[in-house]
Design an enzyme around this catalytic site. Structure first.
Site, short mmCIF file in Angstrom:
data_model
loop_
_atom_site.label_atom_id
_atom_site.label_comp_id
_atom_site.label_asym_id
_atom_site.label_seq_id
_atom_site.Cartn_x
_atom_site.Cartn_y
_atom_site.Cartn_z
N ARG A 53 0.85 -1.19 0.00
CA ARG A 53 0.00 0.00 0.00
C ARG A 53 0.89 1.24 0.00
NH1 ARG A 53 -3.49 -2.63 -1.59
NH2 ARG A 53 -5.52 -3.10 -0.67
N HIS A 75 -0.85 0.24 -9.79
CA HIS A 75 -1.61 -0.66 -8.89
C HIS A 75 -2.18 -1.86 -9.68
CE1 HIS A 75 -3.95 -0.87 -4.85
NE2 HIS A 75 -3.79 -2.07 -5.36
P1 NDP Z 1 -1.87 -11.65 4.85
O1 NDP Z 1 -2.82 -11.15 5.86
O2 NDP Z 1 -2.02 -13.05 4.35
O3 NDP Z 1 -0.36 -11.53 5.40
C1 NDP Z 1 0.08 -10.45 6.12
C2 NDP Z 1 1.53 -10.69 6.56
O4 NDP Z 1 2.04 -9.47 7.09
C3 NDP Z 1 1.68 -11.75 7.65
O5 NDP Z 1 2.82 -12.53 7.41
C4 NDP Z 1 1.86 -10.92 8.91
O6 NDP Z 1 2.65 -11.51 9.93
C5 NDP Z 1 2.60 -9.72 8.37
N1 NDP Z 1 2.40 -8.56 9.26
C6 NDP Z 1 1.27 -7.89 9.53
N2 NDP Z 1 1.49 -6.90 10.41
C7 NDP Z 1 2.80 -6.95 10.70
C8 NDP Z 1 3.65 -6.22 11.58
N3 NDP Z 1 3.17 -5.22 12.34
N4 NDP Z 1 4.94 -6.55 11.65
C9 NDP Z 1 5.45 -7.59 10.91
N5 NDP Z 1 4.70 -8.34 10.06
C10 NDP Z 1 3.40 -8.01 9.96
O7 NDP Z 1 -1.91 -10.62 3.64
P2 NDP Z 1 -1.77 -10.92 2.07
O8 NDP Z 1 -0.49 -11.62 1.84
O9 NDP Z 1 -3.01 -11.56 1.57
O10 NDP Z 1 -1.76 -9.43 1.48
C11 NDP Z 1 -0.79 -8.48 1.85
C12 NDP Z 1 -1.14 -7.11 1.30
O11 NDP Z 1 -0.85 -7.02 -0.09
C13 NDP Z 1 -2.62 -6.71 1.36
O12 NDP Z 1 -2.99 -6.30 2.64
C14 NDP Z 1 -2.68 -5.58 0.34
O13 NDP Z 1 -2.45 -4.35 0.96
C15 NDP Z 1 -1.53 -5.88 -0.63
N6 NDP Z 1 -2.02 -6.21 -1.98
C16 NDP Z 1 -1.62 -5.43 -3.04
C17 NDP Z 1 -2.03 -5.74 -4.32
C18 NDP Z 1 -1.55 -4.97 -5.48
O14 NDP Z 1 -2.03 -5.17 -6.60
N7 NDP Z 1 -0.59 -4.09 -5.32
C19 NDP Z 1 -2.93 -6.86 -4.59
C20 NDP Z 1 -3.26 -7.63 -3.42
C21 NDP Z 1 -2.83 -7.30 -2.16
P3 NDP Z 1 2.18 -12.88 10.68
O15 NDP Z 1 2.41 -13.95 9.62
O16 NDP Z 1 3.09 -13.00 11.80
O17 NDP Z 1 0.75 -12.70 11.03
C1 OXD Z 2 -5.87 -5.82 -3.14
C2 OXD Z 2 -5.41 -4.85 -4.13
O1 OXD Z 2 -5.88 -5.53 -1.94
O2 OXD Z 2 -5.67 -5.06 -5.32
O3 OXD Z 2 -6.24 -6.94 -3.55
O4 OXD Z 2 -4.76 -3.88 -3.76
#
Ligand code: NDP
Ligand code: OXD
Length: 309
Positions: A224, A272
């Site tokens: 993000r 994006h």
């Molecule tokens: P998940 O919820 O599956 O994974 C989140 C990960 O982040 C986990 O490993 C978690 O740790 C870690 N995390 C969260 N908070 C912290 C913190 N404070 N410190 C350290 N690690 C942290 O998310 P996804 O993989 O499904 O998606 C990730 C992000 O990708 C989405 O939230 C979105 O913003 C972005 N995205 C962007 C897209 C694009 O087109 N650019 C498309 C899709 C998504 P733990 O394993 O320990 O819980």
């Molecule tokens: C998502 C994105 O969160 O597209 O899936 O950013």
């Protein structure tokens, strides 16, 4: 009304058709106009207007059109106990893996430098270390970060990841929590951000983080725009601390035409598109969750609202 689709930026007709195919016989509506809010059972939403979900008092869950849920959780009127469900979709995961692998390889193989050389008509080899000596660090090892790591390890990169909760991880070195962040950054040549945007992670890609990276590191942000402190990135690139950055997400989207990122020689911008939700695939996942919910079971991807992801 069983399902209400709420998004001002996604293709409404395509979504309505995909949801209708995935949920035959269900009453699927698009947009809140002319609907009795009390009759809506499930909402499927991307950046719903503030208060829109609070106006649906019998809602059983809201499904995000994407993996991120910051656009839903940011609504101050969001009902306290409403289940928020993020999208877990193999198609989305595959796309993100492609985008991350492509960009890690681009930075690993010095493509930003070769692009600059080409602009000057310069035929010159740039020394690149073998993948096993290239330290790639992934922030966030969830559905998307985990899949990207699995793909990257096949190239032989020296992998590490930074997460919230420590556990065994066979693919590389795992760092956890605030105390793990500094050591994680210090060993990372190519940094990939795949964190959710939460109160804890907002602004995490800042001058302090860049200072902790080795000189000449590259930064890739597919998570993000709110994770990045934009002025700090420019400063770190100008000083030579960072070599390059690839950014898919921005604080202000679409990235405004005068924004310095567009023309910065060390920044690559994509609009994006790292992983784009395809209605047909996502509707199938949402439908499966609606069936789980109706059967009284847990839904896949239900967000822990306290953690924010
Ligand atoms: P998940 O919820 O599956 O994974 C989140 C990960 O982040 C986990 O490993 C978690 O740790 C870690 N995390 C969260 N908070 C912290 C913190 N404070 N410190 C350290 N690690 C942290 O998310 P996804 O993989 O499904 O998606 C990730 C992000 O990708 C989405 O939230 C979105 O913003 C972005 N995205 C962007 C897209 C694009 O087109 N650019 C498309 C899709 C998504 P733990 O394993 O320990 O819980
Ligand atoms: C998502 C994105 O969160 O597209 O899936 O950013």
């Amino acid at each position: 009304v069983a399902i209400l689709f709420l998004s001002e930026t996604d293709p409404v007709d395509e979504w309505a058709a995909a949801l209708a195919r995935a949920l035959p016989g269900e009453d699927v509506r698009t947009g809140p106009a002319g609907i009795d809010g009390a009759s809506v059972e499930f909402a499927v939403a991307w950046r719903p207007p503030a208060g829109a979900l609070a106006a649906l008092p019998n809602l059983r869950a809201v499904f995000s059109l994407g993996a991120g849920v910051d656009h839903v959780l940011g609504d101050p009127g969001l009902p306290a106990n409403l289940p928020v469900v993020r999208l877990i979709d193999p198609d989305l995961t595959r796309q993100m893996t492609e985008w991350v692998v492509m960009n890690v390889l681009r930075h690993h193989r010095a493509m930003p430098d070769y692009a600059a050389q080409q602009a000057e008509g310069l035929w010159r080899e740039i020394a690149v270390p073998p993948a096993r000596e290239r330290r790639v660090g992934i922030m966030g090892l969830g559905v998307l970060g985990g899949a990207a790591a699995t793909a990257l390890v096949s190239f032989g990169f020296a992998l590490a990841a930074w997460v919230r909760s420590r556990r065994p991880w066979p693919l590389g070195e795992l760092f956890a929590g605030q105390e793990g962040l500094g050591p994680f950054l210090a060993r990372t040549d190519i940094l990939v951000c795949l964190l959710p945007l939460t109160a804890e992670t907002r602004g995490i890609l800042d001058g302090r983080a860049f200072a902790a990276l080795p000189p000449g590191a590259a930064v890739i942000n597919a998570a993000r725009g709110g994770h990045l402190v934009e002025a700090d990135l420019i400063a770190a690139l100008e000083s030579g601390k960072l070599s390059a950055a690839t950014l898919d997400v921005f604080a202000d989207e679409p990235l405004p035409p005068p924004h310095p990122f567009w023309r910065h020689p060390r920044i690559t911008v994509t609009p994006h598109v790292a992983a784009v939700t395809r209605p047909e695939c996502a509707a199938r996942e949402i439908a499966a969750n609606i069936r789980r919910c109706r059967a009284g079971g847990p839904m896949r991807g239900t967000v822990d609202r306290r953690r924010g992801y």
